[in-house]
Scaffold this motif. Structure first.
Motif, mmCIF file in Angstrom:
data_model
loop_
_atom_site.group_PDB
_atom_site.id
_atom_site.type_symbol
_atom_site.label_atom_id
_atom_site.label_comp_id
_atom_site.label_asym_id
_atom_site.label_seq_id
_atom_site.Cartn_x
_atom_site.Cartn_y
_atom_site.Cartn_z
ATOM 1 N N VAL A 171 0.824 -1.210 0.000
ATOM 2 C CA VAL A 171 0.000 0.000 0.000
ATOM 3 C C VAL A 171 0.858 1.259 0.000
ATOM 4 N N LEU A 172 1.971 1.240 0.717
ATOM 5 C CA LEU A 172 2.735 2.475 0.910
ATOM 6 C C LEU A 172 3.704 2.774 -0.226
ATOM 7 N N TRP A 173 4.285 1.746 -0.856
ATOM 8 C CA TRP A 173 5.251 2.103 -1.892
ATOM 9 C C TRP A 173 5.081 1.337 -3.204
ATOM 10 N N TYR A 174 4.645 0.087 -3.195
ATOM 11 C CA TYR A 174 4.563 -0.594 -4.490
ATOM 12 C C TYR A 174 3.361 -0.129 -5.311
ATOM 13 N N ARG A 175 2.201 -0.038 -4.712
ATOM 14 C CA ARG A 175 1.040 0.412 -5.480
ATOM 15 C C ARG A 175 1.187 1.862 -5.940
ATOM 16 N N PRO A 176 1.697 2.778 -5.116
ATOM 17 C CA PRO A 176 1.946 4.127 -5.645
ATOM 18 C C PRO A 176 2.906 4.140 -6.834
ATOM 19 N N LEU A 177 3.940 3.283 -6.790
ATOM 20 C CA LEU A 177 4.848 3.206 -7.935
ATOM 21 C C LEU A 177 4.137 2.665 -9.173
ATOM 22 N N TYR A 178 3.294 1.671 -8.996
ATOM 23 C CA TYR A 178 2.556 1.086 -10.122
ATOM 24 C C TYR A 178 1.664 2.134 -10.786
ATOM 25 N N HIS A 179 0.934 2.876 -9.968
ATOM 26 C CA HIS A 179 0.064 3.918 -10.530
ATOM 27 C C HIS A 179 0.872 5.074 -11.112
ATOM 28 N N ALA A 180 2.030 5.371 -10.504
ATOM 29 C CA ALA A 180 2.869 6.439 -11.044
ATOM 30 C C ALA A 180 3.416 6.064 -12.409
ATOM 31 N N MET A 181 3.812 4.809 -12.582
ATOM 32 C CA MET A 181 4.286 4.351 -13.885
ATOM 33 C C MET A 181 3.165 4.364 -14.925
ATOM 34 N N ARG A 182 1.968 4.083 -14.500
ATOM 35 C CA ARG A 182 0.863 4.006 -15.449
ATOM 36 C C ARG A 182 0.338 5.378 -15.844
ATOM 37 N N THR A 183 0.313 6.311 -14.887
ATOM 38 C CA THR A 183 -0.264 7.627 -15.164
ATOM 39 C C THR A 183 0.776 8.733 -15.263
ATOM 40 N N ASP A 184 2.053 8.415 -14.959
ATOM 41 C CA ASP A 184 3.125 9.412 -14.985
ATOM 42 C C ASP A 184 2.801 10.575 -14.049
ATOM 43 N N SER A 185 2.436 10.207 -12.799
ATOM 44 C CA SER A 185 2.057 11.211 -11.809
ATOM 45 C C SER A 185 3.259 11.538 -10.933
ATOM 46 N N ALA A 186 3.618 12.806 -10.871
ATOM 47 C CA ALA A 186 4.758 13.228 -10.054
ATOM 48 C C ALA A 186 4.462 13.066 -8.568
ATOM 49 N N LEU A 187 3.210 13.292 -8.178
ATOM 50 C CA LEU A 187 2.849 13.161 -6.772
ATOM 51 C C LEU A 187 3.006 11.714 -6.299
ATOM 52 N N ARG A 188 2.595 10.784 -7.111
ATOM 53 C CA ARG A 188 2.729 9.377 -6.740
ATOM 54 C C ARG A 188 4.191 8.941 -6.724
ATOM 55 N N PHE A 189 4.989 9.488 -7.621
ATOM 56 C CA PHE A 189 6.426 9.188 -7.590
ATOM 57 C C PHE A 189 7.056 9.692 -6.294
ATOM 58 N N GLY A 190 6.673 10.874 -5.861
ATOM 59 C CA GLY A 190 7.192 11.401 -4.597
ATOM 60 C C GLY A 190 6.757 10.557 -3.413
ATOM 61 N N TRP A 191 5.503 10.106 -3.413
ATOM 62 C CA TRP A 191 5.006 9.228 -2.353
ATOM 63 C C TRP A 191 5.811 7.926 -2.317
#
Length: 220
Positions: free
Chosen positions: A167-187
């Protein structure tokens, strides 16, 4: 006092006489009809039942199919409305034998980022494997007289580490890779560094912080 005519009384009928009028044989026809039951208003009638059950079942089956098609159309309409609103419906597909999360790197992650995502996925699986092995090793140590406290601590590490790492780091990375979200990359970077620091500390496990053998570290 009138008597009922006996049907068995013989009548003198001359076969060579001229045929009488059509109404002269009415008595014979009436007796015959009474004897065989023809033309009697009170005669018994037999109803031939139609196959109503099969027709009823067929009608119910058709109605059930129509209701099923209507439900499918409603679900498809809702999915389309969610897609237009920007809400993605994620179907759980991993692990295959008991799906609990949604995971499809080959279809949802861009090609240039798939290799990095696979490495992150292998890292997350490694965390699960390490925590599972820690529980097994500490259980053996507990059986040999290490105390029950270290067993409960190892179980707590595993039960917290499995879901929190996802929940804290793998799923945010997965969504960041899919949507190219800077906020999720920072999380992802923030919590991944925290988790990495915990792994290093658990591997060394200095006696100042960790007492006992709840972690199968280098010193133990």
């Amino acid at each position: 006092m009138s008597r009922d005519p006996n049907p068995f009384d013989e009548e003198d009928v001359n076969p060579f006489s001229k045929p009488t009028a059509p109404g002269s044989n009415s008595r014979i026809s009436t007796l015959a009809s009474k004897a065989f039951g023809f033309g009697n208003k009170n005669e018994a009638t037999m109803d031939i039942p139609l196959d109503n059950d099969s027709k009823k079942r067929e009608r119910e089956l058709v109605e059930w199919e129509e209701n099923l098609k209507q439900r499918e159309m409603d679900i498809k309409r809702r999915e389309d409305s969610l897609t237009r609103a920007g809400v993605t419906v994620e179907e759980k597909n991993w692990p295959p034998f008991f799906p609990i999360i949604h995971h499809d790197i080959s279809k949802e992650i861009p090609v240039h980022a798939q290799r990095l995502q696979y490495l992150a996925f292998a890292s997350w699986l490694g965390i699960l494997l390490c925590l599972s092995w820690n529980v097994i090793a500490v259980t053996v140590c507990w059986i040999r007289g290490g105390g029950v406290k270290i067993f409960f601590l190892a179980v707590i590490y595993a039960l917290l580490g499995w879901p929190l790492s996802y929940v804290l780091w793998y799923r945010p990375l997965y969504h960041a890779m899919r949507t190219d979200s800077a906020l999720r990359f920072g999380w992802f970077f923030f919590f991944y560094l925290i988790h990495l620091g915990f792994c290093i500390l658990a591997a060394i496990a200095p006696p100042i912080v960790f007492h006992g053998k709840s972690l199968t570290n280098i010193i133990v």
